[in-house]
Scaffold this motif. Sequence first.
Motif, PDB file in Angstrom:
ATOM      1  N   LYS A   2      29.413 -25.132  -5.341  1.00  0.00           N
ATOM      2  CA  LYS A   2      28.525 -24.136  -5.314  1.00  0.00           C
ATOM      3  C   LYS A   2      27.465 -23.957  -4.176  1.00  0.00           C
ATOM      4  N   GLN A   3      26.883 -22.843  -3.289  1.00  0.00           N
ATOM      5  CA  GLN A   3      26.034 -22.783  -2.822  1.00  0.00           C
ATOM      6  C   GLN A   3      24.525 -22.402  -3.545  1.00  0.00           C
ATOM      7  N   ARG A   4      23.991 -22.984  -2.858  1.00  0.00           N
ATOM      8  CA  ARG A   4      22.190 -22.626  -3.787  1.00  0.00           C
ATOM      9  C   ARG A   4      21.495 -21.892  -2.753  1.00  0.00           C
ATOM     10  N   GLY A   5      21.161 -20.623  -3.337  1.00  0.00           N
ATOM     11  CA  GLY A   5      19.815 -20.200  -2.245  1.00  0.00           C
ATOM     12  C   GLY A   5      18.421 -20.593  -2.884  1.00  0.00           C
ATOM     13  N   PHE A   6      17.478 -19.330  -2.021  1.00  0.00           N
ATOM     14  CA  PHE A   6      15.971 -19.639  -2.449  1.00  0.00           C
ATOM     15  C   PHE A   6      16.022 -19.116  -3.884  1.00  0.00           C
ATOM     16  N   THR A   7      14.761 -19.386  -4.359  1.00  0.00           N
ATOM     17  CA  THR A   7      14.599 -19.474  -5.603  1.00  0.00           C
ATOM     18  C   THR A   7      13.249 -18.480  -5.088  1.00  0.00           C
ATOM     19  N   LEU A   8      13.054 -17.425  -6.232  1.00  0.00           N
ATOM     20  CA  LEU A   8      11.640 -16.929  -5.914  1.00  0.00           C
ATOM     21  C   LEU A   8      10.506 -17.904  -5.945  1.00  0.00           C
ATOM     22  N   ILE A   9      10.311 -18.552  -6.044  1.00  0.00           N
ATOM     23  CA  ILE A   9       8.940 -19.250  -6.001  1.00  0.00           C
ATOM     24  C   ILE A   9       9.249 -19.419  -4.567  1.00  0.00           C
ATOM     25  N   GLU A  10      10.072 -20.017  -4.497  1.00  0.00           N
ATOM     26  CA  GLU A  10      10.223 -20.640  -3.241  1.00  0.00           C
ATOM     27  C   GLU A  10       9.893 -19.960  -1.293  1.00  0.00           C
ATOM     28  N   LEU A  11      10.036 -18.423  -1.999  1.00  0.00           N
ATOM     29  CA  LEU A  11      10.381 -17.138  -1.078  1.00  0.00           C
ATOM     30  C   LEU A  11       8.425 -16.822  -1.164  1.00  0.00           C
ATOM     31  N   LEU A  12       8.484 -16.822  -2.652  1.00  0.00           N
ATOM     32  CA  LEU A  12       6.594 -16.433  -2.577  1.00  0.00           C
ATOM     33  C   LEU A  12       5.838 -17.576  -1.884  1.00  0.00           C
ATOM     34  N   VAL A  13       6.112 -18.975  -2.259  1.00  0.00           N
ATOM     35  CA  VAL A  13       5.718 -19.471  -0.931  1.00  0.00           C
ATOM     36  C   VAL A  13       5.403 -19.471   0.410  1.00  0.00           C
ATOM     37  N   ALA A  14       7.170 -19.360   0.856  1.00  0.00           N
ATOM     38  CA  ALA A  14       7.075 -19.401   2.477  1.00  0.00           C
ATOM     39  C   ALA A  14       6.570 -17.811   2.767  1.00  0.00           C
ATOM     40  N   ILE A  15       6.230 -16.402   2.122  1.00  0.00           N
ATOM     41  CA  ILE A  15       5.579 -15.201   2.357  1.00  0.00           C
ATOM     42  C   ILE A  15       4.013 -15.721   2.170  1.00  0.00           C
ATOM     43  N   THR A  16       3.190 -16.414   1.165  1.00  0.00           N
ATOM     44  CA  THR A  16       2.228 -16.389   1.557  1.00  0.00           C
ATOM     45  C   THR A  16       1.851 -17.573   2.385  1.00  0.00           C
ATOM     46  N   VAL A  17       2.669 -18.624   3.284  1.00  0.00           N
ATOM     47  CA  VAL A  17       2.579 -18.954   4.309  1.00  0.00           C
ATOM     48  C   VAL A  17       2.626 -18.398   5.339  1.00  0.00           C
ATOM     49  N   LEU A  18       3.171 -17.869   5.836  1.00  0.00           N
ATOM     50  CA  LEU A  18       3.199 -16.634   6.756  1.00  0.00           C
ATOM     51  C   LEU A  18       2.232 -16.017   6.560  1.00  0.00           C
ATOM     52  N   ALA A  19       1.515 -15.639   5.705  1.00  0.00           N
ATOM     53  CA  ALA A  19       0.568 -14.604   5.901  1.00  0.00           C
ATOM     54  C   ALA A  19      -0.787 -15.074   6.471  1.00  0.00           C
ATOM     55  N   ILE A  20      -0.453 -16.647   4.917  1.00  0.00           N
ATOM     56  CA  ILE A  20      -2.114 -17.568   6.003  1.00  0.00           C
ATOM     57  C   ILE A  20      -1.816 -17.626   7.509  1.00  0.00           C
ATOM     58  N   VAL A  21      -1.207 -17.901   7.630  1.00  0.00           N
ATOM     59  CA  VAL A  21      -0.967 -18.261   9.212  1.00  0.00           C
ATOM     60  C   VAL A  21      -0.908 -16.419  10.201  1.00  0.00           C
ATOM     61  N   ALA A  22      -0.822 -16.205   9.759  1.00  0.00           N
ATOM     62  CA  ALA A  22      -0.637 -14.716  10.604  1.00  0.00           C
ATOM     63  C   ALA A  22      -2.332 -14.673  10.534  1.00  0.00           C
ATOM     64  N   VAL A  23      -3.262 -14.489   9.624  1.00  0.00           N
ATOM     65  CA  VAL A  23      -4.506 -13.905   8.926  1.00  0.00           C
ATOM     66  C   VAL A  23      -5.201 -15.057  10.158  1.00  0.00           C
ATOM     67  N   LEU A  24      -5.212 -16.487   9.899  1.00  0.00           N
ATOM     68  CA  LEU A  24      -5.656 -17.107  10.749  1.00  0.00           C
ATOM     69  C   LEU A  24      -4.932 -16.712  12.684  1.00  0.00           C
ATOM     70  N   GLY A  25      -4.003 -16.216  12.534  1.00  0.00           N
ATOM     71  CA  GLY A  25      -3.972 -16.432  14.110  1.00  0.00           C
ATOM     72  C   GLY A  25      -4.683 -14.737  14.385  1.00  0.00           C
ATOM     73  N   TRP A  26      -4.783 -14.019  13.473  1.00  0.00           N
ATOM     74  CA  TRP A  26      -5.017 -12.995  14.375  1.00  0.00           C
ATOM     75  C   TRP A  26      -7.376 -13.210  13.611  1.00  0.00           C
ATOM     76  N   ARG A  27      -7.507 -13.830  13.120  1.00  0.00           N
ATOM     77  CA  ARG A  27      -8.739 -14.426  13.455  1.00  0.00           C
ATOM     78  C   ARG A  27      -9.023 -14.487  14.925  1.00  0.00           C
ATOM     79  N   GLY A  28      -8.039 -15.555  15.581  1.00  0.00           N
ATOM     80  CA  GLY A  28      -8.124 -16.239  16.488  1.00  0.00           C
ATOM     81  C   GLY A  28      -8.451 -15.325  17.671  1.00  0.00           C
ATOM     82  N   LEU A  29      -7.453 -14.877  17.416  1.00  0.00           N
ATOM     83  CA  LEU A  29      -7.217 -13.454  18.238  1.00  0.00           C
ATOM     84  C   LEU A  29      -8.082 -12.345  18.653  1.00  0.00           C
TER      85      LEU A  29
END
Length: 204
Positions: A2-29
């Motif tokens: 049986k293959q196991r995929g990402f859970t909804l919580i894991e996806l939300l956490v990943a999206i949140t981390v990417l959003a934080i990185v994007a905001v930090l990167g935009w502020r630096g630029l």
Amino acid sequence: MKQRGFTLIELLVAITVLAIVAVLGWRGLDSILRSRTSLTQQMEHTRGIQLSFAQMQNDLEQLASRDDLAQRKNLQADNQRLVFVRTQSPDHGPTQLVVVSYRLRDGVLTRRESAATRDLAQLDVLWQVATADSDPGPSVALQAGVSSMNVRLWVNGAWVAPSNGSSTGSTGSTTNADPTGLEMSLQLTNEPNPMVKVLLLGDA
């Protein structure tokens, strides 16, 4: 198996981390772009002031001597304007006299030059017009964003701050000798320190 995929919580956490990185990167630029814009403006202002100082130096090196003017005034200075008589030598022609005015008005440093003459009586008229700020001729804007201008004269081995309308070569002069140097200080808006240039007067 049986293959196991990402859970909804894991996806939300990943999206949140990417959003934080994007905001930090935009502020630096954004900070880099703002710094670059500010630096470019400072360089343009510095270049403009340097060109203004170069023009002043060229004019004041040709300051007419009082002997050439039959002991008339040759320079008048205060913290709003600088008026003086300079010599001008056209190609294959006799030396002429010109009244040059530098003024600070509404945050803009300007330069105006009178018509050239060899007649001292006409020079008196041009001088009166220039010192009365009634010269109808066009002026050239040298630098905008100048909040203040300060002038000092080098007289008898010391710097002297001229009072309003003080002049050299007149019976009402505030000094006992003609100045040999001039210190011009221009304060730009939003700049912490003024830009200062020391200029020689005539063939001093």
